[in-house]
Each structure stands twice: as structure tokens, then as C-alpha cells.
Scaffold this motif. Structure first.
Motif, PDB file in Angstrom:
ATOM      1  N   PHE A  89     -37.399  12.008 -45.593  1.00  0.00           N
ATOM      2  CA  PHE A  89     -35.963  11.757 -45.540  1.00  0.00           C
ATOM      3  C   PHE A  89     -35.331  12.999 -44.928  1.00  0.00           C
ATOM      4  N   LEU A  90     -34.770  12.860 -43.738  1.00  0.00           N
ATOM      5  CA  LEU A  90     -34.217  13.997 -43.012  1.00  0.00           C
ATOM      6  C   LEU A  90     -32.741  14.134 -43.352  1.00  0.00           C
ATOM      7  N   ASP A  91     -32.466  14.984 -44.335  1.00  0.00           N
ATOM      8  CA  ASP A  91     -31.095  15.141 -44.818  1.00  0.00           C
ATOM      9  C   ASP A  91     -30.232  15.824 -43.762  1.00  0.00           C
ATOM     10  N   SER A  92     -28.967  15.444 -43.718  1.00  0.00           N
ATOM     11  CA  SER A  92     -27.985  16.087 -42.827  1.00  0.00           C
ATOM     12  C   SER A  92     -28.424  16.045 -41.366  1.00  0.00           C
ATOM     13  N   LEU A  93     -29.057  14.966 -40.958  1.00  0.00           N
ATOM     14  CA  LEU A  93     -29.510  14.880 -39.576  1.00  0.00           C
ATOM     15  C   LEU A  93     -29.018  13.582 -38.948  1.00  0.00           C
ATOM     16  N   GLY A  94     -28.537  13.710 -37.741  1.00  0.00           N
ATOM     17  CA  GLY A  94     -28.051  12.576 -36.975  1.00  0.00           C
ATOM     18  C   GLY A  94     -27.486  13.108 -35.674  1.00  0.00           C
ATOM     19  N   ALA A  95     -26.659  12.330 -35.027  1.00  0.00           N
ATOM     20  CA  ALA A  95     -26.126  12.744 -33.736  1.00  0.00           C
ATOM     21  C   ALA A  95     -25.132  13.890 -33.844  1.00  0.00           C
ATOM     22  N   ARG A  96     -24.610  14.112 -35.052  1.00  0.00           N
ATOM     23  CA  ARG A  96     -23.630  15.183 -35.260  1.00  0.00           C
ATOM     24  C   ARG A  96     -23.624  15.551 -36.740  1.00  0.00           C
TER      25      ARG A  96
ATOM     26  N   ASP B 122     -28.618  16.846 -28.562  1.00  0.00           N
ATOM     27  CA  ASP B 122     -29.896  16.841 -27.838  1.00  0.00           C
ATOM     28  C   ASP B 122     -31.014  17.404 -28.712  1.00  0.00           C
ATOM     29  N   GLY B 123     -30.688  18.398 -29.531  1.00  0.00           N
ATOM     30  CA  GLY B 123     -31.697  18.990 -30.403  1.00  0.00           C
ATOM     31  C   GLY B 123     -32.131  18.058 -31.523  1.00  0.00           C
ATOM     32  N   THR B 124     -31.184  17.361 -32.123  1.00  0.00           N
ATOM     33  CA  THR B 124     -31.568  16.443 -33.198  1.00  0.00           C
ATOM     34  C   THR B 124     -32.406  15.291 -32.655  1.00  0.00           C
ATOM     35  N   ILE B 125     -32.071  14.831 -31.457  1.00  0.00           N
ATOM     36  CA  ILE B 125     -32.890  13.789 -30.830  1.00  0.00           C
ATOM     37  C   ILE B 125     -34.284  14.328 -30.526  1.00  0.00           C
ATOM     38  N   ASP B 126     -34.359  15.567 -30.053  1.00  0.00           N
ATOM     39  CA  ASP B 126     -35.646  16.184 -29.753  1.00  0.00           C
ATOM     40  C   ASP B 126     -36.512  16.251 -31.004  1.00  0.00           C
ATOM     41  N   LEU B 127     -35.905  16.575 -32.142  1.00  0.00           N
ATOM     42  CA  LEU B 127     -36.658  16.674 -33.393  1.00  0.00           C
ATOM     43  C   LEU B 127     -37.261  15.327 -33.783  1.00  0.00           C
TER      44      LEU B 127
ATOM     45  N   ILE C  89     -39.740   7.442 -41.378  1.00  0.00           N
ATOM     46  CA  ILE C  89     -38.770   8.496 -41.051  1.00  0.00           C
ATOM     47  C   ILE C  89     -37.373   7.904 -41.169  1.00  0.00           C
ATOM     48  N   VAL C  90     -36.577   8.459 -42.090  1.00  0.00           N
ATOM     49  CA  VAL C  90     -35.195   8.029 -42.287  1.00  0.00           C
ATOM     50  C   VAL C  90     -34.293   9.252 -42.181  1.00  0.00           C
ATOM     51  N   SER C  91     -33.206   9.120 -41.442  1.00  0.00           N
ATOM     52  CA  SER C  91     -32.260  10.229 -41.327  1.00  0.00           C
ATOM     53  C   SER C  91     -31.015   9.950 -42.160  1.00  0.00           C
ATOM     54  N   ASN C  92     -30.468  10.992 -42.741  1.00  0.00           N
ATOM     55  CA  ASN C  92     -29.236  10.869 -43.516  1.00  0.00           C
ATOM     56  C   ASN C  92     -28.059  11.160 -42.593  1.00  0.00           C
ATOM     57  N   GLY C  93     -27.866  10.291 -41.635  1.00  0.00           N
ATOM     58  CA  GLY C  93     -26.791  10.458 -40.674  1.00  0.00           C
ATOM     59  C   GLY C  93     -26.953   9.451 -39.558  1.00  0.00           C
ATOM     60  N   ALA C  94     -25.835   8.917 -39.103  1.00  0.00           N
ATOM     61  CA  ALA C  94     -25.877   7.926 -38.025  1.00  0.00           C
ATOM     62  C   ALA C  94     -26.071   8.613 -36.682  1.00  0.00           C
ATOM     63  N   TRP C  95     -26.506   7.837 -35.694  1.00  0.00           N
ATOM     64  CA  TRP C  95     -26.742   8.360 -34.353  1.00  0.00           C
ATOM     65  C   TRP C  95     -25.619   7.991 -33.386  1.00  0.00           C
TER      66      TRP C  95
ATOM     67  N   VAL D  31     -36.392   6.704 -35.343  1.00  0.00           N
ATOM     68  CA  VAL D  31     -36.356   6.655 -36.806  1.00  0.00           C
ATOM     69  C   VAL D  31     -36.454   5.214 -37.260  1.00  0.00           C
ATOM     70  N   ASP D  32     -36.859   5.024 -38.516  1.00  0.00           N
ATOM     71  CA  ASP D  32     -36.953   3.680 -39.079  1.00  0.00           C
ATOM     72  C   ASP D  32     -35.618   3.201 -39.632  1.00  0.00           C
ATOM     73  N   GLY D  33     -34.668   4.122 -39.725  1.00  0.00           N
ATOM     74  CA  GLY D  33     -33.358   3.757 -40.227  1.00  0.00           C
ATOM     75  C   GLY D  33     -32.598   4.984 -40.679  1.00  0.00           C
ATOM     76  N   ILE D  34     -31.482   4.724 -41.342  1.00  0.00           N
ATOM     77  CA  ILE D  34     -30.584   5.800 -41.761  1.00  0.00           C
ATOM     78  C   ILE D  34     -30.142   5.556 -43.197  1.00  0.00           C
ATOM     79  N   MET D  35     -29.476   6.566 -43.763  1.00  0.00           N
ATOM     80  CA  MET D  35     -28.780   6.377 -45.023  1.00  0.00           C
ATOM     81  C   MET D  35     -27.288   6.473 -44.758  1.00  0.00           C
ATOM     82  N   LEU D  36     -26.541   5.550 -45.356  1.00  0.00           N
ATOM     83  CA  LEU D  36     -25.085   5.585 -45.326  1.00  0.00           C
ATOM     84  C   LEU D  36     -24.626   6.035 -46.706  1.00  0.00           C
TER      85      LEU D  36
END
Length: 210
Positions: free
Chosen positions: A56-63, A84-89, A106-112, A126-131
Motif C-alpha cells: 500500500f503506497l501511502d501518500s502517492l499519486g499524481a500529486r 513524472d517521479g511518482t509515475i516512474d516509481l 500494488i495500491v496507491s493512496n492517491g488518485a492519478w 497499479v491495481d487501484g487506489i484508496m479514496l
């Protein structure tokens, strides 16, 4: 990195100046940074060890979404470098899991979706996000919940709702796979009763589940 002083910090407008959470500093998220490579190496080892189902990738997304980051004041070039860096990760992590364990989640805690198309390519990795505490009835949040995300077959969209009634309502929104109720600091410390029954998804091969 075993020593906080070794962690490379976001260099703009001056190194270590950007903050997104109290008593923290934003890390260097430029594509290919030492921090990104370190995170990838660490998660790769988790994939190889096979002791967890995913990350779970906390605090990660497009911004960054925390108000302390003051994203709206950032120059466009700086915003694009962060995105660009978060996408690279997530691209690097997705590449590793496809080679090592495609069942790794892989789930990110932030929208793209940061308001333009610049970050949308991150969704495929990613497989999805958390809202987290989305507004019930928000068309923007419902749109994010309905995104297809990655193509590995184990899509996850998690919603942390304001109370059990909202959680049950979000469970009926298209694309949402998991809900929970967390309202107030105390409920973050102690899990509440699940607002909806658990239901096995059975969408991952047995060889990838530990």
C-alpha cells in the motif's frame, strides 16, 4: 534507508523545504532518484520473499493531496517533475512484479487524476487506489472509483468512509471493492466492526498468494 539523514529530499524550491505532513519533509521524487530506486529495491525483496500479498503506497499519486504541501502554489515545472517521479516509481514496481510475481498487489493512496492528463498514465501500473473520506455523491470520486487501473486481474479500490452508513453506501458504488468506516482519531487506533460482510474475490492464482 536505515538513517533519516541519508534520505534525499525534494530539492525545490530549496532542499527539504516542502512538507506534506507535520514534522516530515517530502522526499526526492524525481524520476530515477536514489529514493525511488531504494523503494523499488525494498519492495522487490518483498516480492521475492513472498510473505505479503502486496504493498500500500501511502501518500502517492499524481500529486500530494495534503493541504500542507500547498500544491497549488508550485510552479508547473515542479508539479510535472513530481508527477513524472511518482509515475516512474509505480512503473518500475509494476515491471518488477510482472517479472517476479504478477499476483503481487500494488495500491496507491492517491488518485492519478490531478486535474489534467499528465498523471493518468500512472493508473496502468497499479491495481487501484484508496479514496480516503471521499464525499458521498461526489462525481469526481465516483469517477476515480470506476477507473480500470492495471490489467493483471486483481483490481482493488478501497474507500475509507465517514461512518458505517456511508461505507455501506460506497460499497454499492461502481468499481469499489473494499470499504471501511473510520470517523475520528480513535477509530484509526482501533478497527471498527466491518460495515459490510467480507467476500473472497478469488481473482489471484494460488501460486501468488501467501
Amino acid at each position: 534507508m536505515n538513517d533519516p539523514t541519508r534520505v534525499p529530499l525534494w530539492p525545490y524550491p530549496r532542499e527539504g523545504e516542502r512538507v506534506s505532513y507535520p514534522k516530515t519533509h517530502m522526499t526526492d521524487m524525481r524520476p530515477g532518484s536514489r529514493w525511488i530506486l531504494h523503494v523499488v529495491d525494498y519492495v522487490e525483496q518483498l516480492m521475492r520473499d513472498g510473505q505479503v500479498d502486496g504493498v500500500f503506497l501511502d501518500s502517492l499519486g499524481a500529486r500530494p493531496w495534503n493541504k500542507l504541501a500547498d500544491w497549488e502554489s508550485w510552479p508547473q515545472q515542479e508539479k510535472d517533475a513530481w508527477t513524472d517521479g511518482t509515475i516512474d516509481l509505480v512503473r518500475r514496481l509494476d515491471e518488477k512484479r510482472r517479472a517476479i510475481n504478477p499476483g503481487f498487489i500494488i495500491v496507491s493512496n492517491g488518485a492519478w487524476d490531478r486535474g489534467d492528463a499528465h498523471g493518468l498514465s500512472g493508473e496502468r501500473y497499479v491495481d487501484g487506489i484508496m479514496l480516503e473520506h471521499p464525499k458521498l455523491g461526489s462525481k469526481w470520486h465516483e469517477k476515480q472509483a470506476g477507473k480500470p487501473f492495471g490489467d493483471l486481474g486483481h483490481r482493488r479500490v478501497l474507500v475509507v468512509a465517514h461512518g458505517p452508513d456511508e461505507a455501506r453506501a460506497w460499497a454499492k458504488v461502481n468499481g469499489v471493492t473494499h470499504v471501511c468506516s473510520q470517523f475520528g482519531a480513535q477509530e484509526y487506533e482501533h478497527p471498527t466492526e466491518p460495515p459490510v460482510p467480507f467476500e473472497p474475490l478469488r481473482d489471484r492464482k494460488a501460486s501468488s498468494s501467501k
